[in-house]
Write a protein that holds these residues in place. Structure first.
Motif, PDB file in Angstrom:
ATOM      1  N   SER A 169      -0.444   4.238   1.075  1.00 32.09           N
ATOM      2  CA  SER A 169      -0.856   5.054   2.199  1.00 32.09           C
ATOM      3  C   SER A 169      -1.610   4.187   3.196  1.00 32.09           C
ATOM      4  O   SER A 169      -2.745   3.803   2.908  1.00 32.09           O
ATOM      5  CB  SER A 169      -1.739   6.190   1.730  1.00 32.09           C
ATOM      6  N   PRO A 170      -1.104   3.807   4.303  1.00 29.86           N
ATOM      7  CA  PRO A 170       0.262   4.033   4.755  1.00 29.86           C
ATOM      8  C   PRO A 170       1.221   3.144   3.981  1.00 29.86           C
ATOM      9  O   PRO A 170       0.831   2.114   3.440  1.00 29.86           O
ATOM     10  CB  PRO A 170       0.224   3.633   6.227  1.00 29.86           C
ATOM     11  N   LYS A 171       2.466   3.542   3.948  1.00 27.81           N
ATOM     12  CA  LYS A 171       3.464   2.830   3.154  1.00 27.81           C
ATOM     13  C   LYS A 171       3.778   1.479   3.802  1.00 27.81           C
ATOM     14  O   LYS A 171       4.451   1.417   4.815  1.00 27.81           O
ATOM     15  CB  LYS A 171       4.727   3.663   3.005  1.00 27.81           C
ATOM     16  N   SER A 204       0.843  -1.187   0.000  1.00 23.95           N
ATOM     17  CA  SER A 204       0.000   0.000   0.000  1.00 23.95           C
ATOM     18  C   SER A 204       0.882   1.242   0.000  1.00 23.95           C
ATOM     19  O   SER A 204       1.959   1.248   0.574  1.00 23.95           O
ATOM     20  CB  SER A 204      -0.896  -0.009   1.238  1.00 23.95           C
TER      21      SER A 204
END
Length: 110
Positions: A75-77, A73
């Protein structure tokens, strides 16, 4: 024709599910290998303990029949794999591996 199309779709979904299962475990193994490399390159043995725990946990979960999927992902990383359907005995062994890795990491801190 419709039955053939339905069979093809079912087959492709099945192969994607199996493929993503392997990708999730591969990402977890990659993370374990990175931890081992950092531990071997530096003076801190804690990274080696965490790397061994991650690799052993992934192998044990796979052997137990658990399922994994990649989790990436922006967001969040996040970048890794998520494991599900682990039997209780395997979960307890994996938990014990990470507790041991934490203890080793704390005792060997530089």
């Amino acid at each position: 024709m419709a039955a053939t199309t339905s069979a093809i779709k079912k087959s492709s979904r099945s192969s994607l599910r199996v493929g993503s299962n392997w990708v999730g475990f591969a990402l977890i193994h990659g993370r374990g290998l990175i931890l081992l490399a950092f531990g071997a390159a530096g003076p801190d043995a804690g990274f080696i303990a965490w790397g061994v725990a991650v690799l052993a946990a992934a192998v044990l979960a796979w052997w137990d029949g658990a399922r994994s999927k990649p989790k990436v992902s922006l967001s969040p990383k996040t970048f890794g794999g998520v494991v599900a359907n682990v039997d209780q005995w395997a979960w307890l062994v994996i938990f014990g591996l990470f507790v041991a890795a934490l203890v080793i990491g704390l005792l060997t801190r530089g």
